[in-house]
Motif scaffolding. Structure first.
Motif, mmCIF file in Angstrom:
data_model
loop_
_atom_site.group_PDB
_atom_site.id
_atom_site.type_symbol
_atom_site.label_atom_id
_atom_site.label_comp_id
_atom_site.label_asym_id
_atom_site.label_seq_id
_atom_site.Cartn_x
_atom_site.Cartn_y
_atom_site.Cartn_z
ATOM 1 N N PHE A 256 74.015 40.928 -80.126
ATOM 2 C CA PHE A 256 73.781 39.552 -79.705
ATOM 3 C C PHE A 256 74.704 38.494 -80.321
ATOM 4 O O PHE A 256 75.272 37.700 -79.573
ATOM 5 N N PRO A 257 74.866 38.447 -81.653
ATOM 6 C CA PRO A 257 75.740 37.368 -82.163
ATOM 7 C C PRO A 257 77.149 37.347 -81.571
ATOM 8 O O PRO A 257 77.552 36.328 -81.008
ATOM 9 N N PRO A 258 77.912 38.467 -81.618
ATOM 10 C CA PRO A 258 79.259 38.379 -81.026
ATOM 11 C C PRO A 258 79.220 38.108 -79.518
ATOM 12 O O PRO A 258 80.062 37.368 -78.995
ATOM 13 N N TYR A 259 78.243 38.702 -78.851
ATOM 14 C CA TYR A 259 78.100 38.538 -77.406
ATOM 15 C C TYR A 259 77.865 37.058 -77.072
ATOM 16 O O TYR A 259 78.484 36.499 -76.150
ATOM 17 N N PHE A 260 77.042 36.386 -77.865
ATOM 18 C CA PHE A 260 76.783 34.967 -77.615
ATOM 19 C C PHE A 260 77.985 34.104 -77.939
ATOM 20 O O PHE A 260 78.286 33.150 -77.235
ATOM 21 N N VAL A 261 78.661 34.431 -79.033
ATOM 22 C CA VAL A 261 79.813 33.609 -79.428
ATOM 23 C C VAL A 261 80.897 33.692 -78.357
ATOM 24 O O VAL A 261 81.453 32.677 -77.920
ATOM 25 N N VAL A 262 81.173 34.911 -77.908
ATOM 26 C CA VAL A 262 82.198 35.081 -76.877
ATOM 27 C C VAL A 262 81.769 34.371 -75.596
ATOM 28 O O VAL A 262 82.559 33.672 -74.961
ATOM 29 N N GLY A 263 80.477 34.522 -75.245
ATOM 30 C CA GLY A 263 79.967 33.850 -74.050
ATOM 31 C C GLY A 263 80.113 32.344 -74.151
ATOM 32 O O GLY A 263 80.466 31.669 -73.177
ATOM 33 N N ALA A 264 79.861 31.815 -75.344
ATOM 34 C CA ALA A 264 79.963 30.365 -75.535
ATOM 35 C C ALA A 264 81.394 29.899 -75.326
ATOM 36 O O ALA A 264 81.651 28.916 -74.631
ATOM 37 N N ILE A 265 82.330 30.643 -75.912
ATOM 38 C CA ILE A 265 83.731 30.238 -75.776
ATOM 39 C C ILE A 265 84.161 30.357 -74.314
ATOM 40 O O ILE A 265 84.896 29.523 -73.790
ATOM 41 N N PHE A 266 83.632 31.393 -73.656
ATOM 42 C CA PHE A 266 83.935 31.618 -72.239
ATOM 43 C C PHE A 266 83.472 30.417 -71.403
ATOM 44 O O PHE A 266 84.245 29.828 -70.647
ATOM 45 N N SER A 267 82.206 30.022 -71.579
ATOM 46 C CA SER A 267 81.706 28.912 -70.756
ATOM 47 C C SER A 267 82.389 27.610 -71.160
ATOM 48 O O SER A 267 82.656 26.755 -70.325
ATOM 49 N N GLY A 268 82.677 27.464 -72.445
ATOM 50 C CA GLY A 268 83.365 26.254 -72.900
ATOM 51 C C GLY A 268 84.730 26.113 -72.253
ATOM 52 O O GLY A 268 85.086 25.068 -71.715
ATOM 53 N N PHE A 269 85.501 27.204 -72.272
ATOM 54 C CA PHE A 269 86.833 27.148 -71.672
ATOM 55 C C PHE A 269 86.734 26.921 -70.167
ATOM 56 O O PHE A 269 87.562 26.240 -69.579
ATOM 57 N N GLY A 270 85.690 27.521 -69.562
ATOM 58 C CA GLY A 270 85.482 27.301 -68.132
ATOM 59 C C GLY A 270 85.278 25.823 -67.842
ATOM 60 O O GLY A 270 85.890 25.259 -66.925
ATOM 61 N N MET A 271 84.447 25.181 -68.651
ATOM 62 C CA MET A 271 84.169 23.762 -68.438
ATOM 63 C C MET A 271 85.404 22.908 -68.735
ATOM 64 O O MET A 271 85.651 21.907 -68.070
ATOM 65 N N VAL A 272 86.188 23.316 -69.747
ATOM 66 C CA VAL A 272 87.435 22.599 -70.028
ATOM 67 C C VAL A 272 88.329 22.604 -68.793
ATOM 68 O O VAL A 272 88.887 21.576 -68.400
ATOM 69 N N LEU A 273 88.438 23.762 -68.165
ATOM 70 C CA LEU A 273 89.264 23.855 -66.958
ATOM 71 C C LEU A 273 88.733 22.917 -65.878
ATOM 72 O O LEU A 273 89.488 22.138 -65.292
ATOM 73 N N THR A 274 87.419 22.987 -65.628
ATOM 74 C CA THR A 274 86.817 22.149 -64.597
ATOM 75 C C THR A 274 87.171 20.684 -64.846
ATOM 76 O O THR A 274 87.664 19.989 -63.946
#
Lengths: 458, 175
Positions: A256-274
């Motif tokens: 869970f911890p690494p999975y969440f951290v990676v997911g967070a960065i993933f959604s963050g970068f997605g929103m940055v692009l948007t």
């Protein structure tokens, strides 16, 4: 000092320093455009609806939501984790890229950090109202009280959450604000309006830009960045522990911890692009935020998407390999198949499959396509949290207590309200703050203009 | 009244060479103002900061204070068992870690403003306002021992090193 190879021209159009100042500040001097008013109007409407939901929750209690004994965590936690994830963009972006000295961050970091601030503000509202009795919220602070004094449970992930998120907010804000001071001073010295001079004078704290000032500025930035970098990892690890320290099937895993951290960065970068695609379009920042910048973000997203896919597969594998029938049931009969099949496969499609289109250069260069994929990532990441929270809670160890969950209008209102809050914050940022870090862009201008273009690199 | 001789430049590399040239000729460069940090200038002007040391001390202080607080509340003041764990547990690490960052960040942030003597609403007058936009200014303090000859020499050195403008100013920008 260690320096990375510069990947070609970061700022196009052979600009002078003055051109950059002028170009970034232009939207602030122009008349407020129509789209701004329209979006602000819609966002305010959404915010008001959210305030109604908020009010309804406080006056009625948590009963106003669709929660039940089994699914005791619903949209509130889903949205909380979603917003916090988005809030990882700024810090992940500016700080990781600052530490690895990627110069292309300079055109995007300011907006990414602003997004962080507003997303964390939106996220913070959810735990606050989830308490039900919001007026007792101060119980969370370890203060001297007449009950013993009885202290908080310092081993509870919910307490860690409070500490982690307030620290994260403070650290992101400090980093963001220090970075903006020289740009505020630039506005102060340029503006003809007396009121503007006064306001930006106050905001710029009397910045003069002498050598000692810059030395301390750079040192402070690297120190604050260095301290915030571990926070990027720790905040979402702690959020994941809200789930993983429990014994619910589907939550109680070490991934869970690494999975969440990676997911967070993933959604963050997605929103940055948007947001950056919109910002570039409406403010015509094509020369400063080049296709090459989007290309770089898209490549990072491809890689993170692969990590996400690996995490999803690992979860499935571990459910089988652990030999735990409850785990296997949750994953195979309540996620991959079963009542929540749609949510699960939306998550897989949006997070693990669609971003793989970024392998194709044609798609990375097609900005409308990049924009659409970034929206899919935002949706996929929301569904990921939905899958985690709802599927695990709805069917646990005793079939007699199984329950389904669907949100009430109040919960939807609160979510829409936080989107309104976030949008309003972003709109204010677009209008009153230099959206691109002027001084940082200038500092990379010269060494990167004589090289071949960033976009034509490969 | 203190007067400064200001050499105004419009390129970062020219400024670096100009500082070298002035220093080689025994002129003391008091300050350089620029719209962004120029790399290499700090070493030339021999500027140092002890902020990293301060941050380290704040961090150390943070670890000690937070651990002391957790230990005191959980072991001394109100010892209450949670989940069969020892009173002084390893999971304190999480709060110590995060709050150390909190203390380190907050104090570093404040130290920066205190050392820079910056506060909201501080009034400043820049001798060359364009130095926040596209100009680089080399500041040489005009002392009383300087003869007219020295001043002329400084002017000449600045001109030779590529200054676009040279002027004298009594604006006390750094108070």
């Amino acid at each position: 000092m260690y320096n990375t190879r510069v990947r070609g021209v970061l700022i196009k159009g052979n600009k002078s320093y003055s051109d950059i100042t002028h170009e970034v500040l232009r939207p602030m001097n122009d008349k407020t455009p129509m789209w701004w008013w329209v979006t602000a109007f819609l966002a305010t409407g959404a915010l008001f609806w959210g305030v109604w939901g908020f009010y309804n929750t406080i006056t009625t209690g948590i009963g106003a939501w669709g929660l039940n004994n089994n699914v005791a965590w619903g949209w509130a936690i889903i949205n909380f984790v979603w917003w916090i994830g988005i809030g990882h963009a700024g810090t992940a972006f500016s700080i990781f890229l600052l530490i690895v000295r990627q110069k292309w961050r300079t055109s995007i970091n300011r907006a990414a950090e602003a997004m962080t601030i507003f997303a964390v503000m939106a996220a913070g509202l959810f735990p606050l109202i989830h308490m039900g009795r919001i007026w007792d919220g101060f119980f969370i602070f370890p203060y001297w009280n007449t009950r013993g004094p009885l202290w908080d449970n310092f081993n509870s992930p919910l307490f860690w959450d409070v500490v982690a998120i307030s620290t994260y907010f403070m650290a992101s804000f400090a980093f963001w604000y220090i970075g903006m001071i020289p740009d505020f001073a630039t506005i102060r010295e340029r503006t003809a309006s007396k009121i503007k001079r006064k306001i930006y004078g106050v905001l710029s704290f009397g910045w003069i830009g002498n050598a000692k000032g810059w030395l301390r500025f750079e040192t402070a930035a690297i120190l604050l960045g260095g301290m915030a970098a571990p926070l990027v990892v720790s905040v979402h690890s702690i959020v994941s522990m809200d789930f993983s320290v429990s014994v619910i099937p589907g939550w109680h895993t070490t991934i869970f911890p690494p999975y969440f951290v990676v997911g967070a960065i993933f959604s963050g970068f997605g929103m940055v692009l948007t947001l950056m695609i919109i910002l570039r379009k409406v403010y015509r920042f094509k020369d400063i935020v080049t296709d090459g910048h989007f290309d770089a973000v898209a490549r990072i997203l491809t890689f993170i998407s692969l990590i996400m896919a690996t995490a999803y597969l690992t979860e499935l594998f571990m459910a089988w390999y652990s030999g735990n029938e409850y785990e296997l049931f949750t994953f195979m009969q309540n996620r991959v198949t079963g009542d929540y099949t749609f949510a699960y496969w939306t998550m897989i499609t949006c997070n693990a499959i669609i971003p793989q289109l970024f392998w194709f250069k044609k798609i990375r260069k097609n900005i409308p396509m990049v924009f659409i994929i970034s929206i899919f990532i935002n949706i996929g990441m929301w569904f990921e949290r939905y899958v985690i929270v709802v599927t695990s809670l709805s069917k646990d160890f005793l079939p007699a207590t199984w329950a389904t969950y669907s949100p009430t209008i109040t919960e939807i209102a609160i979510f829409v309200g936080t989107i309104g809050l976030f949008l309003l914050g972003v709109l204010m940022f677009f209008r009153f703050v230099p959206t691109i870090a002027i001084s940082e862009v200038k500092s990379v201008l010269k060494e990167t203009t004589t090289l071949k273009s960033f976009t034509d690199e490969d | 009244m203190r007067t400064n001789i200001l050499g105004i430049y419009d390129d970062e590399d020219v400024v670096l060479k100009a500082v070298d040239k002035l220093q080689d000729n025994g002129v003391k460069v008091a300050d350089v103002m620029s719209p962004f940090p120029i790399h290499g200038i700090f070493e030339k002007l021999n500027l140092k900061t002890r902020m990293p040391l301060a941050t380290f001390l704040y961090g150390t202080f943070g670890v000690i204070v937070v651990f002391a607080f957790l230990y005191w509340t959980s072991v001394v003041s109100y010892p209450l068992k949670f989940g069969g764990k020892p009173l002084n547990t390893l999971s304190f690490i999480i709060i110590i870690f995060v709050l150390t960052i909190f203390i380190g960040t907050l104090f570093t942030f404040l130290t920066y403003f205190i050392r820079e003597k910056m506060y909201p609403g501080k009034e400043v007058t820049l001798p060359v306002p364009e130095s926040t936009n596209d100009k680089f200014v080399i500041v040489v303090s005009k002392t009383e021992e300087m003869t007219d000859m020295d001043v002329k020499n400084i002017n000449k050195l600045m001109k030779e090193s590529g200054a676009v403008e040279i002027k004298e100013s009594d604006v006390n920008y750094n108070s």
